[in-house]
Design a protein around this motif. Structure first.
Motif, PDB file in Angstrom:
ATOM      1  N   ASN A 129      71.491  15.937  59.939  1.00  0.00           N
ATOM      2  CA  ASN A 129      70.907  15.051  58.937  1.00  0.00           C
ATOM      3  C   ASN A 129      71.611  13.697  59.024  1.00  0.00           C
ATOM      4  N   GLU A 130      71.100  12.848  59.910  1.00  0.00           N
ATOM      5  CA  GLU A 130      71.756  11.576  60.208  1.00  0.00           C
ATOM      6  C   GLU A 130      71.845  10.637  59.002  1.00  0.00           C
ATOM      7  N   GLU A 131      70.796  10.600  58.192  1.00  0.00           N
ATOM      8  CA  GLU A 131      70.801   9.681  57.050  1.00  0.00           C
ATOM      9  C   GLU A 131      71.906  10.023  56.056  1.00  0.00           C
ATOM     10  N   TYR A 132      71.982  11.307  55.690  1.00  0.00           N
ATOM     11  CA  TYR A 132      73.022  11.712  54.746  1.00  0.00           C
ATOM     12  C   TYR A 132      74.402  11.666  55.376  1.00  0.00           C
ATOM     13  N   ALA A 133      74.508  11.992  56.665  1.00  0.00           N
ATOM     14  CA  ALA A 133      75.798  11.903  57.348  1.00  0.00           C
ATOM     15  C   ALA A 133      76.301  10.457  57.289  1.00  0.00           C
ATOM     16  N   TYR A 134      75.418   9.524  57.617  1.00  0.00           N
ATOM     17  CA  TYR A 134      75.808   8.107  57.606  1.00  0.00           C
ATOM     18  C   TYR A 134      76.164   7.651  56.183  1.00  0.00           C
ATOM     19  N   LYS A 135      75.387   8.073  55.226  1.00  0.00           N
ATOM     20  CA  LYS A 135      75.657   7.704  53.835  1.00  0.00           C
ATOM     21  C   LYS A 135      77.058   8.132  53.410  1.00  0.00           C
ATOM     22  N   TYR A 136      77.415   9.373  53.714  1.00  0.00           N
ATOM     23  CA  TYR A 136      78.699   9.895  53.244  1.00  0.00           C
ATOM     24  C   TYR A 136      79.887   9.386  54.047  1.00  0.00           C
ATOM     25  N   ILE A 137      79.700   9.087  55.333  1.00  0.00           N
ATOM     26  CA  ILE A 137      80.819   8.513  56.078  1.00  0.00           C
ATOM     27  C   ILE A 137      81.061   7.074  55.613  1.00  0.00           C
ATOM     28  N   CYS A 138      80.010   6.379  55.225  1.00  0.00           N
ATOM     29  CA  CYS A 138      80.168   5.029  54.668  1.00  0.00           C
ATOM     30  C   CYS A 138      80.913   5.075  53.333  1.00  0.00           C
ATOM     31  N   ILE A 139      80.573   6.037  52.491  1.00  0.00           N
ATOM     32  CA  ILE A 139      81.258   6.179  51.201  1.00  0.00           C
ATOM     33  C   ILE A 139      82.726   6.518  51.432  1.00  0.00           C
ATOM     34  N   ALA A 140      82.993   7.447  52.338  1.00  0.00           N
ATOM     35  CA  ALA A 140      84.379   7.829  52.633  1.00  0.00           C
ATOM     36  C   ALA A 140      85.179   6.609  53.088  1.00  0.00           C
ATOM     37  N   TYR A 141      84.576   5.804  53.948  1.00  0.00           N
ATOM     38  CA  TYR A 141      85.251   4.607  54.449  1.00  0.00           C
ATOM     39  C   TYR A 141      85.501   3.600  53.323  1.00  0.00           C
ATOM     40  N   GLU A 142      84.533   3.414  52.462  1.00  0.00           N
ATOM     41  CA  GLU A 142      84.725   2.480  51.344  1.00  0.00           C
ATOM     42  C   GLU A 142      85.849   2.941  50.415  1.00  0.00           C
ATOM     43  N   LEU A 143      85.989   4.252  50.274  1.00  0.00           N
ATOM     44  CA  LEU A 143      87.045   4.793  49.406  1.00  0.00           C
ATOM     45  C   LEU A 143      88.429   4.703  50.042  1.00  0.00           C
ATOM     46  N   ASN A 144      88.484   4.699  51.384  1.00  0.00           N
ATOM     47  CA  ASN A 144      89.775   4.587  52.063  1.00  0.00           C
ATOM     48  C   ASN A 144      89.564   4.015  53.464  1.00  0.00           C
ATOM     49  N   LYS A 145      89.673   2.711  53.567  1.00  0.00           N
ATOM     50  CA  LYS A 145      89.452   2.035  54.842  1.00  0.00           C
ATOM     51  C   LYS A 145      90.614   2.200  55.806  1.00  0.00           C
ATOM     52  N   ASN A 146      91.720   2.740  55.349  1.00  0.00           N
ATOM     53  CA  ASN A 146      92.900   2.889  56.197  1.00  0.00           C
ATOM     54  C   ASN A 146      93.042   4.278  56.802  1.00  0.00           C
TER      55      ASN A 146
END
Length: 118
Positions: free
Chosen positions: A54-71
């Motif tokens: 599920n590429e759309e949801y995968a991309y959505k959640y990896i973006c959220i994870a990155y926004e929560l911790n960019k380091n």
């Protein structure tokens, strides 16, 4: 109290994920996320959706994870890979260069930047 419950749900999700029970794992991770928003939970949800294709949801959640911790290098690498698969090469390159600026010896980032540059 909700943080403890969120942590319990998270670890239940990990247990199910390790046993490849993806639906059960997703259920626990989503419960955890409702109680406490955390980058690791979003990263795990990304991994499930990615495994399910599920590429759309995968991309959505990896973006959220990155926004929560960019380091977090693992999250940043996964986001860069998703961006590359979507043709977002410049954005992926920027993320990879950020990783290498703080962690110059990080092998996965070096490998990706070499493939982008060649």
């Amino acid at each position: 109290m909700s943080i403890n419950r969120a942590l319990l749900e998270y670890f239940e999700g990990v247990r199910f994920f390790e046993n490849n029970s993806l639906d059960a794992a997703l259920n626990h991770f989503q419960k955890s996320l409702q109680l406490e928003k955390h980058f690791k939970t979003c990263h795990q949800i990304y991994k499930i959706y990615d495994k399910l294709g599920n590429e759309e949801y995968a991309y959505k959640y990896i973006c959220i994870a990155y926004e929560l911790n960019k380091n977090n290098d693992a999250v940043a690498i996964d986001l860069a890979k998703k961006m590359i698969s979507r043709g977002l090469i410049d954005q992926a390159k920027s993320i990879i260069l950020e990783i290498l600026s703080r962690n110059p010896s990080y092998g996965p980032a070096k490998k990706i930047i070499n493939s982008i540059m060649s």
